[in-house]
Design an enzyme around this catalytic site. Structure first.
Site, mmCIF file in Angstrom:
data_model
loop_
_atom_site.group_PDB
_atom_site.id
_atom_site.type_symbol
_atom_site.label_atom_id
_atom_site.label_comp_id
_atom_site.label_asym_id
_atom_site.label_seq_id
_atom_site.Cartn_x
_atom_site.Cartn_y
_atom_site.Cartn_z
ATOM 1 C CG ASP A 487 7.187 -6.209 1.734
ATOM 2 O OD1 ASP A 487 6.965 -7.421 1.727
ATOM 3 O OD2 ASP A 487 7.867 -5.623 0.873
HETATM 4 C C1 BGC Z 1 8.793 -0.626 3.270
HETATM 5 C C2 BGC Z 1 8.148 -1.429 2.187
HETATM 6 C C3 BGC Z 1 9.127 -2.352 1.579
HETATM 7 C C4 BGC Z 1 9.859 -3.158 2.636
HETATM 8 C C5 BGC Z 1 10.975 -3.934 1.965
HETATM 9 C C6 BGC Z 1 9.468 -1.509 4.265
HETATM 10 O O1 BGC Z 1 10.130 -0.726 5.206
HETATM 11 O O2 BGC Z 1 7.834 0.189 3.891
HETATM 12 O O3 BGC Z 1 7.621 -0.564 1.202
HETATM 13 O O4 BGC Z 1 8.484 -3.218 0.705
HETATM 14 O O5 BGC Z 1 10.406 -2.338 3.621
HETATM 15 O O6 BGC Z 1 11.547 -4.901 2.710
HETATM 16 C C1 NOJ Z 2 7.931 -2.206 -1.806
HETATM 17 C C2 NOJ Z 2 8.353 -3.610 -2.055
HETATM 18 O O1 NOJ Z 2 9.447 -3.623 -2.951
HETATM 19 C C3 NOJ Z 2 7.209 -4.418 -2.619
HETATM 20 O O2 NOJ Z 2 7.609 -5.752 -2.769
HETATM 21 C C4 NOJ Z 2 6.011 -4.319 -1.741
HETATM 22 O O3 NOJ Z 2 4.973 -5.047 -2.336
HETATM 23 C C5 NOJ Z 2 5.607 -2.884 -1.517
HETATM 24 N N1 NOJ Z 2 6.714 -2.134 -1.035
HETATM 25 C C6 NOJ Z 2 4.446 -2.733 -0.538
HETATM 26 O O4 NOJ Z 2 4.849 -2.996 0.755
#
Ligand code: BGC
Ligand code: NOJ
Length: 813
Positions: A487
């Site tokens: 993400d």
């Molecule tokens: C986090 C990710 C997560 C995303 C969700 C980010 O701030 O680092 O791990 O998947 O938010 O929207």
């Molecule tokens: C947490 C999110 O829930 C997941 O969808 C994502 O793939 C990972 N972070 C990596 O960013």
């Protein structure tokens, strides 16, 4: 250093001191009524949706971290001394303390000044309520005069509004009290047809329903005035902060025990029967009363608890293993499967790190969660798949999440993540492989929940597949969109304004930035779709999928290989991400694992080289780092990944979710020792002896362990709700132990460490119990099988018709 131990026979983790480095929690409930409970009874409850139907209040960002919960107070009425038997909130010294987190229940016990108290918290199956079963025992030589006070603070339902809209909320709180039961009915007078109730099995000396009356002005949960003076004030909440508190007095003779039950429940009334009498404003309690009466009876509560235990025994019996490694057994046989249930239920919505107001059920997340859940409750997995697919957009794209109460997709946490659609194929294929229930593909499912748009589920998979082909970039690789699995790799965002969300800020149109990860995911999904299409008699369509998979495979080799590992992406300028040419972020874990999973580079050694590079550059004793070198500053063209200080989260943290991709890749490449070694590095049970470093619960995975660039290398964060649960379960059970459901049967293909002589396992598959004994005859992974003593060809065993149990002997070497 440890803060407890595993009681494997009872499938419990026993915490032996309350001051764990972080709250060590458990989940109550596994259907519609849920609660989070910490080792000191902190946490909250909700019905289905942590945001929209919050039953009890919880303040995040509080000090201490974990305050507010299901609190009981004991008071010695002779001396005036009072304390919390769960340590918090008074934090008085206890002579002994234990918290047993089990499968769907938590028991917290302690003794102080010769008074022992033990409380078992659980949610009975098929009920929207939680039971606190308190047993108080007088271990003194003299009679004890005691008071017990209970307390919950009600949330005014919408947790987001509850935490922000005070000008309204301080005026709307309402309760009723009848027969000692506190009914919380805020907003019931208008559009809500649900209320909460809090009941006690003992006769009451008093009650309180207004927080300020119970606590007293300028006091916190650690010094409630009512408890200090030993008397409730029978307060009735009008506005401000409704609570539920019972005051019970008891005299216990030496050695005597008394049980008191407190039951907190949620009730919905039919819209036309909200009030009783009908023309009044009084809550109709006719439907709630019998439920309350049933569970205030200790025998019924005990029976409900026994049923819950049996339910979990049943769920876990689907896959049990006895290996030479206790940490493997523990996770496979209980805790990893248990965590998979929590992630299935919550997605990423409600934990001590997910506030319950930030996210609903993620499209990508929930589809992946199926990998670790489907074997336990296939009917619920089926329903989830159809719910997810119903939020899919006509383009094949997806809302990134939906709200569990409404089941409608929304863009609150962004949209246009171009990997999303393929996870639906991954989820559906996991379901088909486990169940063989092909009928799901014919279910009519709408797009974007629009009536009239229904198409068979299979059509949704087709559109997922097309979605990528319609969005290819300059190298023929998939355009990344807002981001892919990572993400935080925001190649089109270019955010330079403080506070802007990387997830929702308007992106560039994004016709250049490409993702090698999505390419690999596409290849994997296309192959699954081909396998599905073949079995539906659609040979030509299957061939198209395979051709496109082969074309993408070739594109990855041509434009996605960096010499010693796979590239990660191309950015908006067409520059490489995850390449030797980069100053930072030269190598990423995602593509090294996932290309192998998709079969890219397995035959010609590219995957092996990539895995060797992982070993050399990313592997640490605490797990495999996401990328190296860490980004030392913010890069406008990379986005959130470079917003994190080095070593944390996506910026070179050990992101436990994708470690299993490397484990699976190692297993596919035939290296069981490497696969299991990586497995052990992040296995929470194996990390238990370093609980002071790891700090999160030793019985469940955390999303992240700080990487070697972080000052707190080895420290875990964001436990419980993470794709790590499903992927590790999938890696260990299906690829390392090699008990792998496939479309046409159960494949037995262990790739275990050379040092293991074998293992035993039981796997229930499509109604047949496979009793499996694996024996190592020499090095290597070649499998020969005997089923019921007779040698068979190959290693795929379809469930034999008319049988309920078979024995499988596997010789490997
Ligand atoms: C986090 C990710 C997560 C995303 C969700 C980010 O701030 O680092 O791990 O998947 O938010 O929207
Ligand atoms: C947490 C999110 O829930 C997941 O969808 C994502 O793939 C990972 N972070 C990596 O960013």
């Amino acid at each position: 250093m440890q803060y407890g131990y595993f009681d494997d026979d009872n499938r419990e983790y026993v915490i032996t001191r309350p001051d764990t480095p972080l709250p060590w929690i458990n989940y109550l409930g596994c259907q519609e009524y849920f609660g989070i409970i910490s080792n000191t009874a902190g946490g909250y409850s909700f019905y289905r949706d942590a945001r929209l139907r919050r039953i009890t209040r919880y303040r995040y960002n509080n000090v201490p971290f974990d305050i507010g919960g299901r609190y009981l107070y004991l008071r010695d009425d002779q001396s005036g001394d009072y304390w919390s038997p769960s340590w918090q909130p008074t934090r008085d010294a206890l002579d002994d303390y234990s918290c047993r987190h089990g499968m769907g229940y938590t028991t917290i016990g302690s003794t102080r000044l010769g008074i022992a108290a033990s409380t078992r918290y659980f949610v009975p199956l098929d009920e929207n309520l939680e039971i606190w079963q308190l047993t108080v025992t007088n271990r003194r030589a003299t009679p004890a005069e005691l008071s017990v006070f209970s307390c919950v603070e009600f949330c005014l339902w919408d947790a987001q509004d509850d935490a922000t809209n005070f000008q309204r909320n301080f005026s709307i709180g309402q309760v009723e009290i009848e027969d000692g039961v506190v009914y919380h009915k805020t907003e019931y007078r208008e559009r809500r047809d649900h209320f909460a109730w809090f009941a006690c099995s003992a006769g009451l000396a008093g009650f309180d329903t207004q927080r300020e009356a119970f606590l007293g002005p300028y006091r916190g949960w650690d010094k409630p005035l009512a408890v200090e003076r030993g008397a409730a004030s029978n307060s009735e909440a009008h506005g401000w902060a409704p609570i539920g508190s019972h005051h019970v007095r008891m005299v216990l003779q030496p050695g005597e025990s008394r049980q008191v039950l407190f039951v907190l429940g949620y009730q919905e009334n039919p819209k036309d029967q909200k009030f009783d009498p009908p023309d009044s404003q009084i809550v109709n309690k006719r439907f709630a009363r019998p439920v309350i009466a049933r569970y205030l009876d200790a025998a019924n509560a005990d029976a409900a608890f026994a049923k819950l235990r049996a339910y979990w025994d049943g769920l876990l019996s689907v896959c049990q293993a006895r290996t030479p490694d206790i940490h493997t057994d523990r996770m496979v046989n209980a805790w990893n499967a248990y965590q998979c249930m929590a992630t299935f239920n919550m997605s990423r919505s409600a934990s001590f790190y997910e506030s319950g107001i930030g996210r609903g059920l993620g499209f990508r997340d929930s589809n992946q969660d199926l990998l670790g859940f489907v074997q336990m409750a296939p009917a619920r997995a089926r329903e989830r798949i159809l719910d997810l697919a119903a939020t899919q957009l006509p383009s094949g794209g997806a809302y990134h999440q939906y709200q569990p109460l409404t089941k409608k997709g929304n863009n609150d946490v962004g949209g246009n993540f171009n990997d999303d659609p393929h996870w639906l194929i991954v989820g559906v294929s996991a379901y088909l492989k486990e169940t063989g229930d092909w009928s799901i593909l014919d279910e009519l499912v709408p797009y974007d929940n629009q009536a009239g748009s229904e198409q068979p589920l299979f059509d949704h998979l087709r559109r997922s597949f097309r979605y990528t082909l319609d969005r290819l970039g300059p190298h023929g690789l998939p355009l990344i969109g807002r981001a892919d699995w990572n993400d935080c790799l925001n190649l089109n965002c270019f955010s330079d304004t403080p506070g802007q969300s990387f997830q929702t800020t308007t992106n560039k149109e994004g016709k250049v930035a490409e993702s090698v990860f999505i390419a690999a995911l596409f290849v994997l999904a296309a192959k699954e779709l081909a396998a599905i299409a073949t079995r539906r008699g659609l040979g030509e369509e299957a061939q198209t999928c395979l051709d496109e998979a082969a074309r993408m495979d070739a594109t990855v080799r041509r434009h996605g290989w960096d010499g010693d590992w796979f590239l990660r992406a191309y950015d908006d300028f067409g520059a490489k991400v995850g390449s030797k040419e980069c100053a930072e972020g030269k190598i990423f874990i995602e593509t090294q694992g996932f290309c192998a999973l998709a079969g890219i580079g397995l035959e010609d050694g590219l995957a092996r080289r990539a895995l060797d590079s992982v070993k050399e550059r990313l592997a640490t004793p605490h797990g495999i780092i996401l990328q190296q070198p860490a980004y030392s500053r913010y890069y406008l063209n990379l986005g959130e990944i470079s917003s994190y200080p080095p070593g944390y989260k996506e910026n070179a943290g050990i992101f436990c979710h994708n470690n299993p991709w490397v484990m699976i890749a190692e297993a596919m490449a035939g290296n069981g020792a490497n696969a299991h070694d990586y497995y052990s590095r992040i296995n929470p049970s194996a990390r238990e002896p370093i609980s002071d470093v790891h700090r999160c619960e030793p019985y469940v995975y955390a999303q992240m362990i700080a990487g070697r660039d972080a000052p707190s290398f080895g420290e875990a964060k964001n436990s419980w709700l993470t794709g790590t649960a499903a992927w590790n379960y999938y890696a260990i059970t299906q690829w390392i132990l090699g008990l792998r459901p496939e479309y046409d049967g159960l494949r037995i293909a262990p790739v275990i460490p050379d040092a293991w002589n074998g293992f035993e396992a039981t796997r229930k598959f499509r109604g047949v119990v496979y009793n499996i004994a694996v024996r190592r005859a020499g090095p290597g992974n070649r499998v020969s099988l005997k089923v019921d003593g007779r040698p068979v060809e190959g290693n795929l065993i379809p469930p034999p018709a008319g049988r309920t149990e078979i024995s499988v002997e596997a010789t490997i070497g």
